[in-house]
Scaffold this motif. Sequence first.
Motif, PDB file in Angstrom:
ATOM      1  N   HIS A  12      18.906 -34.227  -5.606  1.00  0.00           N
ATOM      2  CA  HIS A  12      17.949 -35.327  -5.684  1.00  0.00           C
ATOM      3  C   HIS A  12      16.582 -34.869  -6.171  1.00  0.00           C
ATOM      4  O   HIS A  12      15.972 -35.517  -7.023  1.00  0.00           O
ATOM      5  CB  HIS A  12      17.822 -36.018  -4.324  1.00  0.00           C
ATOM      6  CG  HIS A  12      19.124 -36.571  -3.870  1.00  0.00           C
ATOM      7  ND1 HIS A  12      19.910 -35.920  -2.959  1.00  0.00           N
ATOM      8  CD2 HIS A  12      19.792 -37.671  -4.238  1.00  0.00           C
ATOM      9  CE1 HIS A  12      21.004 -36.618  -2.769  1.00  0.00           C
ATOM     10  NE2 HIS A  12      20.958 -37.683  -3.537  1.00  0.00           N
ATOM     11  N   TYR A  16      14.615 -36.233  -9.599  1.00  0.00           N
ATOM     12  CA  TYR A  16      13.273 -36.816  -9.648  1.00  0.00           C
ATOM     13  C   TYR A  16      12.343 -36.007 -10.551  1.00  0.00           C
ATOM     14  O   TYR A  16      11.532 -36.569 -11.281  1.00  0.00           O
ATOM     15  CB  TYR A  16      12.690 -36.968  -8.238  1.00  0.00           C
ATOM     16  CG  TYR A  16      13.091 -38.268  -7.598  1.00  0.00           C
ATOM     17  CD1 TYR A  16      12.315 -39.411  -7.757  1.00  0.00           C
ATOM     18  CD2 TYR A  16      14.267 -38.369  -6.861  1.00  0.00           C
ATOM     19  CE1 TYR A  16      12.690 -40.612  -7.185  1.00  0.00           C
ATOM     20  CE2 TYR A  16      14.646 -39.571  -6.287  1.00  0.00           C
ATOM     21  CZ  TYR A  16      13.860 -40.680  -6.458  1.00  0.00           C
ATOM     22  OH  TYR A  16      14.236 -41.878  -5.903  1.00  0.00           O
ATOM     23  N   ASP A  20      10.647 -37.349 -14.142  1.00  0.00           N
ATOM     24  CA  ASP A  20       9.197 -37.363 -14.309  1.00  0.00           C
ATOM     25  C   ASP A  20       8.750 -36.756 -15.647  1.00  0.00           C
ATOM     26  O   ASP A  20       7.597 -36.875 -16.021  1.00  0.00           O
ATOM     27  CB  ASP A  20       8.541 -36.623 -13.139  1.00  0.00           C
ATOM     28  CG  ASP A  20       7.089 -37.012 -12.965  1.00  0.00           C
ATOM     29  OD1 ASP A  20       6.754 -38.196 -13.155  1.00  0.00           O
ATOM     30  OD2 ASP A  20       6.286 -36.118 -12.641  1.00  0.00           O
TER      31      ASP A  20
END
Length: 157
Positions: A12, A16, A20
């Motif tokens: 996870h 992320y 980004d």
Amino acid sequence: WAVFDMDGHSHHKQAYEKADEEVNGKKVQIGFTSRSFEHWLLLHFEKNKTPFTSSECKDEHKKTLGCNTIQGCKGNTCLVGYLRCHTRLSNYEKSNDAESLKETMDLLLSPDNLKAAFDNAEWLRTEIKNDEALKNKPCFELNPYTDVDLLVKRLIE
């Protein structure tokens, strides 16, 4: 957009971080739900911040137990069992046939249930923001959490 849940996945933080990164001036938006996507479904029916220990109970051979009001944990520890025992999704399966899926979607997309899901998802995030022990944790370390409502609102617009 990328949509995923915590259930059985382990990267996870990396997802992320990758989302980004800008590509052609844009970033990937993430719709995330923890423990599993079924928590977003549960929010269509009630405010709930229970940290379920599993998405669905399984035996030693990884076969689902089909938790409901008669067998398995009866929704005491697993999210799918809770859906079956405490909502109008008593026949819910992670993989449904087309007819069952249509019935489920009709129920979830009814104006009252969809509004409840939006309100309850916002309520859940507010509860997290107001909890000193949780408010600074990344969403992928929370149980429960969802922001799938933001994607659904965007799709409706």
